[in-house]
Design an enzyme around this catalytic site. Structure first.
Site, mmCIF file in Angstrom:
data_model
loop_
_atom_site.group_PDB
_atom_site.id
_atom_site.type_symbol
_atom_site.label_atom_id
_atom_site.label_comp_id
_atom_site.label_asym_id
_atom_site.label_seq_id
_atom_site.Cartn_x
_atom_site.Cartn_y
_atom_site.Cartn_z
ATOM 1 N N SER A 383 0.832 -1.202 0.000
ATOM 2 C CA SER A 383 0.000 0.000 0.000
ATOM 3 C C SER A 383 0.873 1.262 0.000
ATOM 4 C CB SER A 383 -0.965 -0.042 1.187
ATOM 5 O OG SER A 383 -1.966 0.938 1.073
ATOM 6 N N ASP A 479 -9.705 -4.426 -5.270
ATOM 7 C CA ASP A 479 -9.068 -3.313 -4.571
ATOM 8 C C ASP A 479 -9.322 -2.030 -5.347
ATOM 9 O OD1 ASP A 479 -7.400 -1.624 -3.129
ATOM 10 O OD2 ASP A 479 -5.546 -2.681 -3.624
ATOM 11 N N HIS A 509 -7.733 -5.174 -0.760
ATOM 12 C CA HIS A 509 -6.601 -4.443 -0.199
ATOM 13 C C HIS A 509 -6.213 -5.066 1.145
ATOM 14 C CE1 HIS A 509 -4.087 -0.856 -0.479
ATOM 15 N NE2 HIS A 509 -4.175 -0.772 0.843
#
Length: 549
Positions: A383, A479, A509
């Site tokens: 991320s 995601d 995610h």
């Protein structure tokens, strides 16, 4: 009969003025009519009923002098509006139309021409318009120039004699047509404009939720059930710990850690885990070295993966990602170095990026002291950590240190502050692990200025990418950032950077954090470890996983 386009509740008009404050103020006799476009603020009573409007004229505008003599005026405000095209509809027999919201006020104006009035009006308006903006502007930023500006302003207060509004927002449409309108707004109009109109339409929909929700094309894929165990558990723990309170960032970090702590249990044991505080040009940074144990040539230095945790640059840390880093160390046989970079909003861009670059310079000088082959460093993260990884290798390349990192492992990184309407609609909803609104909040918290949002070291899809080391993009299918990852893959290919891309089905995610219960997550870590070994030409003694606790 009640007009179906009238305001539903007293707050409808107040919210409309707050979100769309620019209005026409019209005054004077028919043969000497005057009209000005002005920002206004609305004051209401305790029940939300409109009481008065506040605003200001430029001193050179003659209308304020006219109003001082004859105070009656009409204020007209047009809110969110848009053309509704039948091209969006499955039923092509429908006609085009316009949806809109407007407000009208009949007022009695009192001119407030004192420095104190001007100051209060200007400060009130700026506070309203700047609230919630990244790098919010304040009047104090003008310094001495503000006094001159304020002298050129004449304030007014307008007592409301009558108020009304019209909210034509699809109330007369069939459910299927209404859903088609919302979908068309999502994918066909500018993002901010379409979302505003669509939000107001949902507010006035008076329909079952299923009829209001815009369709997603194609439909979202189902999530991996094992990963859902992780997601549901983390969410439930966070809800319990939060207990409905509004938390600041330090409190949110505590909740994020405590809700994930059970998922850090178990996993591989390390031969040693050492922490070290190192100095960088952007301040001291805590590092954690994970040594997985024996290698094929004892005493020889090994490659290292420098790992950057996720969390939107504002949450998480070494402890939330402890097991992830132990798994990478055990499965690759490499040393893994966790980086505890500074978090936003206390440390905004580019502090964390500069710290990561500083850590890599430090490792190049001192990594051998920890059994690291400093000529075989990989950089990776998930991320926000994936974003920082790409920014760091770009910065190193441009600073003449392009050979410092030999591989980049990016797990569902974020490469642009812009999420498309389709990405938001498909996998950025309140039901998803990472919502589009959360991504907006993270970007706004991390990025201090509007100009930085187009900095190529931050919005890395905008950067020239030629000359970067090989990249492995681990992409979660479900995601809100999937689209960005596929765009980055294309940009890397165009720049002739060696790139591997793998999409993990049913994965949302943060999915690699579920490696203890999910085969999909475990496979992603195996794939990353194997790719690092191949890319860095490293073959540990055994590819078997280390004994578990």
């Amino acid at each position: 009969m009640t007009d179906k386009f009238s305001p539903r509740i007293s707050r409808d008009i107040a919210d409309l003025v707050h979100s769309h404050p620019l209005a026409w103020i019209v005054s004077g006799p028919a043969d000497a009519l005057q009209a000005s476009v002005l920002p206004i603020q609305l004051e209401c009573d305790a029940d939300g009923q409109p009481l008065r409007l506040l605003g200001h004229f430029g001193r050179g505008n003659p209308q304020w002098r006219q109003l001082a003599q004859s105070p009656r005026a009409t204020v007209l405000l047009l809110g969110p509006h848009g053309y509704i095209s039948p091209s969006w509809f499955a039923d092509r027999t429908q006609a085009p139309t316009w949806n809109y919201a407007l407000a009208r006020f009949d007022v009695d104006v009192t001119i407030r021409d004192t420095p104190e009035d001007a100051d209060a009006l200007l400060r009130g308006l700026v506070a309203q318009m700047e609230a919630g903006r990244p790098a919010a502007w304040h009047i104090g930023d003008m310094g001495a120039r503000y006094a001159g500006l304020a002298r050129g302003v004449v304030g007014f207060e307008a007592r409301i004699l009558a108020a009304g509004g019209r909210f034509k927002l699809g109330q007369d449409e069939r459910d299927d047509v209404f859903a088609d309108i919302l979908h068309g707004l999502q994918v066909s109009a500018p993002a901010g404009e379409s979302r505003t109109l669509a939000d107001w339409m949902r507010r006035f929909a008076d329909r079952p939720a299923g009829a209001v929700a815009p369709r997603a094309l194609p439909a979202p894929s189902p999530l991996d059930p094992d990963i859902m165990r992780f997601i549901d558990d983390v969410r439930e723990r966070a809800r319990t710990l939060t207990a409905g309170r509004a938390l600041d960032w330090p409190e949110r970090r505590i909740v994020a850690l405590q809700s994930r702590l059970p998922w850090q249990q178990g996993g591989p044991s390390m031969a040693s885990t050492v922490e070290r505080l190192v100095d960088t040009v952007a301040g001291p940074v805590r590092l954690r070295f994970y040594d997985p144990g024996p290698v094929s040539h004892p005493g020889k230095e090994r490659p290292a993966l420098v790992y950057l945790h996720g969390g939107g640059w504002a949450l998480f840390g070494l402890d939330t990602h402890d097991r992830v880093m132990r798994e990478y160390a055990a499965r690759s046989g490499m040393v893994v170095v966790g980086v505890d970079y500074a978090l936003a909003p206390e440390a905004r861009y580019p502090i964390a990026l500069n710290q990561v670059v500083g850590v890599l310079h430090w490792l190049r000088r001192h990594g051998g002291e920890y059994g690291i082959d400093v000529d075989r460093l990989a950089l990776g993260g998930d991320s926000a950590g994936g974003s920082l990884s790409m920014g760091a290798v770009l910065k190193l390349r441009d600073d003449g240190d392009g050979d410092a990192v030999k591989a980049v492992l990016s797990n569902y990184g974020g490469f642009s502050p812009d999420c498309s309407p389709v990405a938001r609609q498909r996998y950025g909803t309140p039901d998803d692990m990472l919502t589009a609104d959360e991504m907006d909040e993270f970007w706004n918290t991390y990025v201090g200025t509007v100009a930085d949002r187009r900095d190529p070291y931050l919005a890395t899809v905008l950067a020239p990418l030629r000359g970067l080391p090989p990249v492995f993009l681990v992409v979660a299918e479900c995601d809100v950032l999937t689209e960005q990852n596929m765009l980055m893959a294309g940009c890397l290919l165009e720049a002739e950077v060696p790139v591997k891309v793998k999409v993990y089905p049913g994965a949302p995610h943060s999915f690699i954090e579920a490696m203890g219960v999910s085969k999909v997550a475990s496979d992603a870590i195996d794939d990353g470890a194997a790719w690092l070994c191949r890319t860095l030409s490293y073959s540990p003694l055994s590819n078997q996983r280390m004994p578990h606790d």
